[in-house]
Scaffold this motif. Structure first.
Motif, short mmCIF file in Angstrom:
data_model
loop_
_atom_site.label_atom_id
_atom_site.label_comp_id
_atom_site.label_asym_id
_atom_site.label_seq_id
_atom_site.Cartn_x
_atom_site.Cartn_y
_atom_site.Cartn_z
N GLU B 163 67.99 54.77 59.99
CA GLU B 163 67.30 54.71 61.52
C GLU B 163 68.72 54.65 62.31
O GLU B 163 69.67 54.02 62.36
CB GLU B 163 66.38 53.43 61.60
CG GLU B 163 65.72 53.44 62.77
CD GLU B 163 65.05 52.16 62.85
OE1 GLU B 163 64.38 51.84 61.77
OE2 GLU B 163 64.74 51.74 64.01
N LEU B 164 68.45 55.45 63.53
CA LEU B 164 69.33 55.45 64.52
C LEU B 164 69.12 54.14 65.58
O LEU B 164 68.07 54.36 66.11
CB LEU B 164 69.44 56.84 65.27
CG LEU B 164 70.49 57.09 66.55
CD1 LEU B 164 71.71 56.95 65.89
CD2 LEU B 164 70.05 58.29 67.20
N PRO B 165 70.05 53.56 65.83
CA PRO B 165 69.89 52.32 66.88
C PRO B 165 69.61 52.99 68.21
O PRO B 165 70.19 53.85 68.44
CB PRO B 165 71.12 51.48 66.71
CG PRO B 165 71.74 51.91 65.39
CD PRO B 165 71.42 53.17 65.11
N GLU B 166 68.74 52.43 68.93
CA GLU B 166 68.61 52.76 70.47
C GLU B 166 68.21 54.16 70.38
O GLU B 166 68.57 54.97 71.25
CB GLU B 166 69.58 52.34 71.38
CG GLU B 166 70.14 50.84 71.23
CD GLU B 166 68.96 50.08 72.04
OE1 GLU B 166 68.22 50.55 72.84
OE2 GLU B 166 69.14 48.96 71.71
N ALA B 167 67.34 54.70 69.36
CA ALA B 167 67.16 56.19 69.32
C ALA B 167 66.76 56.76 70.37
O ALA B 167 66.84 57.82 70.71
CB ALA B 167 66.35 56.41 68.04
N GLU B 168 65.55 55.95 71.33
CA GLU B 168 64.98 56.54 72.24
C GLU B 168 65.77 56.64 73.40
O GLU B 168 65.27 57.54 74.42
CB GLU B 168 63.57 55.63 72.68
CG GLU B 168 62.64 55.38 71.37
CD GLU B 168 61.46 54.97 71.54
OE1 GLU B 168 61.29 54.69 72.88
OE2 GLU B 168 60.41 55.15 70.67
N GLN B 169 67.05 56.43 73.65
CA GLN B 169 67.84 56.45 74.77
C GLN B 169 68.24 58.03 74.70
O GLN B 169 68.56 58.60 73.91
CB GLN B 169 69.25 55.54 74.74
CG GLN B 169 68.66 54.37 75.30
CD GLN B 169 69.97 53.45 75.75
OE1 GLN B 169 70.89 53.94 75.73
NE2 GLN B 169 69.98 52.12 75.56
N CYS B 170 68.22 58.57 76.07
CA CYS B 170 68.41 60.01 76.26
C CYS B 170 69.96 60.41 75.82
O CYS B 170 70.93 59.53 75.99
CB CYS B 170 68.25 60.18 77.79
SG CYS B 170 68.84 61.93 78.18
N CYS B 171 70.42 61.38 75.08
CA CYS B 171 71.72 61.77 74.67
C CYS B 171 72.64 62.38 75.98
O CYS B 171 73.78 62.42 75.74
CB CYS B 171 71.56 62.71 73.75
SG CYS B 171 71.03 64.42 74.37
N GLY B 172 71.88 62.48 76.79
CA GLY B 172 72.72 63.09 78.00
C GLY B 172 72.81 64.54 78.27
O GLY B 172 73.61 64.97 79.37
N PHE B 173 72.20 65.34 77.62
CA PHE B 173 72.53 66.71 77.67
C PHE B 173 71.83 67.06 78.98
O PHE B 173 72.46 67.63 79.91
CB PHE B 173 71.78 67.56 76.46
CG PHE B 173 71.78 69.06 76.68
CD1 PHE B 173 70.70 69.68 76.77
CD2 PHE B 173 72.89 69.88 76.85
CE1 PHE B 173 70.58 70.90 77.26
CE2 PHE B 173 72.97 71.02 76.98
CZ PHE B 173 71.69 71.84 77.26
N GLY B 174 70.39 67.23 79.05
CA GLY B 174 69.81 67.30 80.17
C GLY B 174 70.00 68.62 80.96
O GLY B 174 70.04 68.65 82.03
N GLY B 175 70.13 69.73 80.04
CA GLY B 175 70.21 71.12 80.58
C GLY B 175 71.51 71.43 81.48
O GLY B 175 72.63 70.90 81.23
N THR B 176 71.33 71.76 82.74
CA THR B 176 72.69 71.93 83.67
C THR B 176 73.26 70.70 84.00
O THR B 176 74.37 70.63 84.24
CB THR B 176 72.13 72.65 84.89
OG1 THR B 176 71.26 71.92 85.40
CG2 THR B 176 71.88 74.19 84.56
N THR B 199 75.54 54.17 61.79
CA THR B 199 74.47 54.39 60.67
C THR B 199 75.32 54.79 59.14
O THR B 199 74.80 54.89 58.59
CB THR B 199 73.69 55.51 60.91
OG1 THR B 199 74.40 56.78 61.21
CG2 THR B 199 72.66 55.07 62.38
N GLY B 200 76.77 55.17 59.58
CA GLY B 200 77.41 55.92 58.42
C GLY B 200 76.58 57.12 57.93
O GLY B 200 77.02 57.94 56.68
N ALA B 201 76.06 58.03 58.71
CA ALA B 201 75.28 59.20 58.53
C ALA B 201 76.36 60.25 58.36
O ALA B 201 77.32 60.16 59.16
CB ALA B 201 74.16 59.53 59.25
#
Lengths: 203, 244, 474
Positions: B163-176, B199-201
């Motif tokens: 499981e990824l911690p705080e998974a629901e936070q936006c990654c920051g891409f957001g298109g332009t 996660t060690g993934a």
């Protein structure tokens, strides 16, 4: 054109897309609860008031006077004009008639009042300047507020409280002593307003 | 049921492997997939940047291309969201808006198609790696795919899902946003990849190559030893035909 | 005057500096995470939270759609209860009323309760120009005022300051700060209490905003924590309230919804320490004279925008700020406005237009992740309004390079033939990069490759692979 006319004119122009008719044509969905809990309200109230780091003491009707004397021994106390005599026997209490000046209020140690109602869900006490409550400044300036709440004054939740209160009266909703979290988000009690809130819950 | 693949402009140009994986996967599950060559782009980039007028012909083109199909499968939650939720808005009240709205209802993000239409969660995949999953904002909040991707991943043999911690936070891409506001974009991505590291993934996966492009770009720049693989490519992998 | 601060650069420029400010990042990260957790806990207690949100949104929408009716009703109710109602079309008009009232009472100073509306209109500066000192009494606003700074958050305006800085500000700018003042929050708060108490007990004129204004009964409401509100509302003889016209609620009953939505959404408590409601003048209790200024200052402009008008539902809880990953890293000052964060990104341009460089950049200060919409107690669909404002931003100001790039892309993408060709061209270029990733791009691409590798265009696009392996029939 007055500012009033101008603003109302702008509002009407902005709402040109809204069909005419009464606001009541668009009913508000009120599917929220009137109460979230409906049992053991007095116990819930006591628990929730204590959550705010106010002091809560349960007392019997017979024990109230003693509890008051206990809390306010040796202190200079101001009380609203219509507070029962049994509450103030044995206290160094001054009634608010003629009304104390701000300086006199500042010199007092404590204030003793009743309340209009208590809200169990949120641990809130509401004062409405009614019986045994006095004007708002009384419960604001002194550093210690002892408030008597009768069990039958406790309502379940905010909707019930709003329905029971009269908006014409100046209302003060109190949920614990004053506090701030403005410094690094650490909650600090007692900025302005009474730093100590003591609730005597008469069951 | 006639099923078409909308591969998306991003995948067509940069990640054809994801498109190939969808085809492999669906055919393995007995679904014949068609690829109408008329397709280009769903218009999301123009729409999100504010160029609605430029977006309109792309929206109409999409509807015309996919009108003959019963289902349009999209390996991108953001493009699927654009088609389902925003295509009808773009042409609302205009010519043939009924067709656009109609086609929109038949657009499925990949995990939705597998779980809701084909009603499978075990797609017969084999992927012996430690994987963590990033739920992209479009899949989470626009489409509401919920845990469908996780259910699919859990059924993959050999896969160690963390499981990824705080998974629901936006990654920051957001298109332009990724270029217009690069500093904040990278700051957000940095926090996300820090959680990935926790996660060690070995593999970071998601339903959108756009987010993976941003995070993968940072993971690779920092020589973290973690790579990004689209959900479709994991699900398409078997013992015989491993994925990346 | 608009909500924006003069001379602030566009968001990306301001945000760049903020992102590099390690102390700000630490403070904000800690603060927003803390409040998020508190909010989640108290909201989680109520199983009818969604129903409350729906009611809140509906009440606000009804009010906005019939705003003229409710404003007139509010005026009537307030007047019947002995308040004097003023209407102010803009900041200058509102400031003039406050100054006039203060002067009429010979007051050279006023005490203030925290009010975003008064910040928006630049009240303190306007009063100062008239020789009237305006003292902030909210602790965070006091810190900001003494620090000659600007607020960075709607609810906790001094969140960008840590305790050491606050101590330093107090020692420098608070004449009666105790010697040996430590930086423990309790000591700092005590210093503020002593400093302000003197002001409260002697002030004759107070200025406030209002969280809600009930049209039916003429009741104003202040929701606060410290007690400075109660001080300002009850001790001085004269009270002036600056109320944005969108603060109206139809009925007293409607408060039952908002007094649940606001405390849980803002400070993450079941109820904030003090809420005061009053209707006009009550003899013997509180001010003898109450003035209410109904403020437009761009609100009718926002109201006219049929998509954007939902932003006027805002009850200033700041829940959206606390969940926004962009705000968390860029901080409030980067938005260059009294209203920061997601709500600021839409409200600021709605109030003041999109022609300014800063305002034009605000709708793009977002990844459209949608966390704000989830948190908003009155269900403002901030992403929807952001997208709507972006479509207006591209025509409000020319962006030549961006316009050209978008035009070219549109032409190519409209034509499957051109699109195929473009992909092939890209694929050829891709062959130049053997490693499978691009470390550096020129021009605008540098914004990407400064911190991220870029993918190489595929040698064979998906469609070419399909055509080659499957034939061109689809």
């Amino acid at each position: 054109m007055t500012a009033r006319d101008e603003i109302l004119g702008r509002v009407r122009a902005a709402l040109a897309d809204v069909p005419g008719g009464s606001p009541d044509d668009e009913p508000v969905p009120r599917d929220y609860r009137r109460t979230h809990h409906d049992v053991d309200l007095v116990a819930l109230f006591a628990e929730r008031v204590a959550d705010y780091r106010a002091v809560v003491r349960s007392v019997s009707a017979d024990g109230l006077a003693a509890a008051i004397a206990d809390e306010l021994a040796g202190q200079r106390v101001v009380v609203p004009v219509d507070v029962p005599q049994t509450w103030t026997d044995g206290l160094d209490a001054r009634r608010d008639e003629p009304p104390l000046s701000v300086e006199e209020l500042d010199a007092v140690d404590a204030v003793l009042t009743g309340c209009a109602l208590g809200i169990a869900e949120t641990g809130t006490i509401v004062l409405d300047a009614g019986t045994a409550q006095g004007r708002r400044a009384l419960t604001l300036v002194p550093d210690r507020h002892v408030c008597v709440v009768r069990a039958d004054q406790v309502v379940a939740d905010v909707p019930g409280a709003v329905a029971a209160l009269d908006p014409v009266r100046p209302l003060t909703w109190i949920s614990g002593p004053s506090a701030t979290s403005d410094i690094e988000l650490q909650r600090v009690e007692g900025v302005h307003g009474p730093r100590i809130l003591i609730v005597l819950l008469v069951t | 049921m006639r099923v078409a693949l909308f591969v998306t402009c991003l995948n067509d140009a940069l990640y054809p492997g994801t498109g190939k994986a969808v085809v492999t996967l669906l055919e393995r599950l007995g679904v014949e997939v068609e690829f109408p060559l008329d397709q280009t782009c769903c218009g999301q980039m123009h729409f999100n940047t504010g160029y609605r007028a430029a977006c309109e012909p792309l929206v109409r083109g999409f509807a015309e291309t996919f009108a003959p199909y019963d289902a349009v499968v999209v390996p991108s939650a953001s493009c699927a969201g654009m088609a389902r939720h925003f295509h009808p808005q773009v042409v609302a009240g205009g010519n043939a808006s009924w067709r656009v709205s109609d086609v929109a209802t038949r657009v499925y993000e990949l995990s939705e198609f597998l779980v809701d239409v084909l009603e499978v969660t075990d797609v017969g995949a084999y992927y012996p790696h430690r994987v963590t999953y990033h739920p992209t904002c479009h899949s989470l909040r626009v489409l509401g795919v919920g845990d469908r991707p996780l259910r699919l991943l859990r059924a993959v043999r050999g896969l160690d899902l963390v499981e990824l911690p705080e998974a629901e936070q936006c990654c920051g891409f957001g298109g332009t946003f990724a270029v217009k506001n690069a500093d904040v974009s990278v700051a957000m991505g940095a926090d996300k990849i820090a959680y990935v590291h926790e996660t060690g993934a070995e593999v970071l996966t998601a339903a959108d190559n756009s987010c993976l492009m941003h995070l993968g770009g940072m993971l690779s720049r920092l020589r973290t030893g973690v790579r990004t693989v689209h959900l479709a490519e994991i699900l398409a992998a078997t013992e015989e035909a491993g994925a990346a | 005057m608009t909500a924006t601060y003069l001379g602030m650069p566009a968001f990306p420029v301001a945000a760049r500096a903020a992102v590099a400010d390690t102390q700000l990042r630490r403070n904000l990260g800690h603060a927003t995470a803390t409040i998020r957790a508190k909010r989640a806990a108290v909201v989680g207690e109520l199983d009818d939270w969604e129903e409350l949100r729906l009611a809140g949104a509906a009440i606000k929408d009804r009010t906005l759609r019939h705003l003229d009716h409710y404003l007139e009703q509010l005026e009537t109710s307030l007047t019947a209860r002995g308040a004097t109602v003023h209407w102010a079309v803009d900041a200058a008009a509102a400031n003039a009323v406050v100054a006039e009232v203060a002067k009429a009472h010979g007051a050279s100073e006023v005490v203030k309760i925290k009010s975003m509306a008064t910040q928006e209109i630049g009240l303190n500066e306007a009063l100062e120009a008239e020789g009237i000192a305006a003292y902030e009494t909210d602790l965070a606003e006091l810190i900001v005022q003494l620090g000659e700074d600007k607020p960075s958050h709607i609810l906790v305006p001094a969140i960008h300051r840590n305790r050491a800085e606050i101590r330093e500000i107090f020692l420098r700018a608070m004449p009666d700060a105790p010697q040996g003042l430590t930086d423990r929050p309790a000591d700092l708060a005590a210093a503020a209490r002593a400093h302000l108490r003197r002001r409260f007990l002697s002030a004759r004129v107070a200025v406030s905003g209002a969280n809600f204004a009930v049209a039916e009964t003429g009741t104003l409401t202040i929701v606060e924590s410290e007690g400075n509100g109660r001080m300002c509302l009850t001790l001085p003889e004269v009270l002036v309230c600056v109320v944005g016209i969108e603060k109206v609620l139809p009925t007293w009953q409607d408060l039952e919804v908002f007094l649940q939505l606001l405390p849980r959404s803002s400070t993450g408590e079941r109820m904030n320490p003090y809420t005061s409601t009053w209707s006009g003048v009550t003899p013997g209790d509180g001010p003898r004279e109450v003035h209410v200024i109904l403020l437009d200052n761009g609100r009718t402009r926002a109201l006219a925008d049929t998509v954007g008008r939902q932003a006027l539902r805002c009850i200033r809880c700041s829940a959206c700020l606390n969940v926004c990953p962009v705000y968390e890293r860029a901080g409030g000052h980067a938005y260059g406005s009294v209203y920061p964060g997601p709500i600021g990104a839409i409200l600021t341009p709605l109030l003041g237009g999109l022609t300014g460089e800063l305002e034009n950049s605000l709708p793009y200060a977002s990844t459209l992740c949608g966390a704000c919409f989830e948190a908003c107690p009155v269900r403002i669909d901030i992403p929807e309004v952001l997208l709507h404002l972006r479509s207006k931003a591209v025509t409000a100001k020319r962006h030549p390079a961006q316009d050209a790039a978008m035009r070219t892309a549109a032409v190519v993408m409209r034509s499957p033939r051109l699109w195929s060709r473009a992909l092939r061209l890209a694929g050829v270029t891709g062959r130049l990069f053997r490693r499978g990733r691009i470390r550096r791009l020129p021009g605008p691409g540098a914004a990407w490759t400064d911190a991220r590798d870029a993918p190489v265009p595929a040698r064979e696009s998906f469609r070419d692979w399909w055509t080659r392996t499957r034939g061109s029939g689809s």
